[in-house]
Design an enzyme around this catalytic site. Structure first.
Site, PDB file in Angstrom:
ATOM      1  N   CYS A  86      -7.562  -5.255  -1.094  1.00  0.00           N
ATOM      2  CA  CYS A  86      -8.536  -5.480   0.123  1.00  0.00           C
ATOM      3  C   CYS A  86      -9.355  -3.878   0.023  1.00  0.00           C
ATOM      4  O   CYS A  86      -9.907  -3.713  -0.832  1.00  0.00           O
ATOM      5  CB  CYS A  86      -7.545  -5.427   1.316  1.00  0.00           C
ATOM      6  N   HIS A 179      -3.930 -10.143   0.747  1.00  0.00           N
ATOM      7  CA  HIS A 179      -2.917  -9.096   0.897  1.00  0.00           C
ATOM      8  C   HIS A 179      -1.554  -9.840   0.493  1.00  0.00           C
ATOM      9  O   HIS A 179      -0.732 -10.338   1.113  1.00  0.00           O
ATOM     10  CB  HIS A 179      -2.666  -8.462   2.244  1.00  0.00           C
ATOM     11  N   GLU A 181       1.088  -8.535  -0.658  1.00  0.00           N
ATOM     12  CA  GLU A 181       2.337  -7.972  -0.118  1.00  0.00           C
ATOM     13  C   GLU A 181       2.781  -8.263   1.227  1.00  0.00           C
ATOM     14  O   GLU A 181       3.781  -8.198   1.710  1.00  0.00           O
ATOM     15  CB  GLU A 181       1.919  -6.376  -0.269  1.00  0.00           C
TER      16      GLU A 181
END
Ligand code: GLN
Length: 214
Positions: A86, A179, A181
């Site tokens: 991002c 994202h 993660e």
């Protein structure tokens, strides 16, 4: 673990802002050691670097003032592998479409558009087919996400959403507009860590020996 010393790669996570601990957890899960990068000296001895999301202008400002931005740019130019998510992807771009100048790390032959998916859609989830990860699609979490608007010949597009590239790589960098993660899916982090030439292969067997982030 085999006797010929599989070495866990050391991956730094830029800890200026964003989902630092989530990236650390993902990296540890795929067999890396992690450390936080706050000042230029923290870059010493790293095999790879993760630049989390957040706000790229804030990141540029804070890291620019501390000298960290210049230090990261130098190491990235020298070939330090980087995973950028991002705002991290924005920081690695060579330019920003339709925006004013802002401090970047640069180095990757992409031009990105910030907040590209529209004001009213600040945040959404969508399945994303990432070519090199196979099935199933990744659960793409997009938070005021950019897309990639121009891609140079050194760059391979790995995924698109709505007709726009949202993940890509070149020889040393992997970037994603979403994202990973924030999900349990470790495939993109594994792809990155395996590319570091460390010991990511076989981490499944090493799970019990992996210690947490520092
Ligand atoms: N909108 C942010 C920017 O332009 C990026 C958002 C994010 O990292 N989740 O920098």
């Amino acid at each position: 673990m085999s006797a010929e010393g599989t070495r866990r790669p050391r991956v730094g996570v830029l800890a200026v802002q964003g989902a630092v601990s989530e990236h650390e957890a993902a990296l540890v899960d795929v067999g890396a050691r992690t450390s936080r990068v706050r000042v230029p000296a923290d870059l010493d001895g790293l095999d790879g670097l993760v630049i989390p999301g957040g706000e790229s202008t804030t990141f540029g400002l804070v890291a620019g003032e501390s000298g960290l931005l210049d230090a990261v740019r130098l190491r990235v130019d020298q070939g330090l592998p980087v995973l950028g998510t991002c705002a991290g992807m924005i920081m690695l771009a060579r330019g920003i479409a339709g925006g004013g100048p802002q401090p970047l790390i640069g180095g990757m032959d992409i031009v990105v558009r910030r907040n590209a998916f529209g004001r009213q859609v600040h945040s959404f989830e969508a399945p994303v087919d990432v070519s090199v990860l196979g099935d199933p699609p990744v659960r793409g979490i997009f938070i005021r996400a950019p897309w990639i608007e121009q891609v140079g010949p050194s760059v391979e597009v790995l995924a698109e959403h709505g007709g726009h590239p949202v993940a890509a790589r070149d020889a040393t960098r992997i970037v994603a507009a979403f994202h990973p993660e924030l999900t349990d899916d470790r495939r993109l982090h594994r792809l990155f860590v395996e590319g570091l030439g460390g010991s990511a292969a076989g981490t499944e067997h090493e799970e019990d020996t992996v210690v947490g982030a520092q």
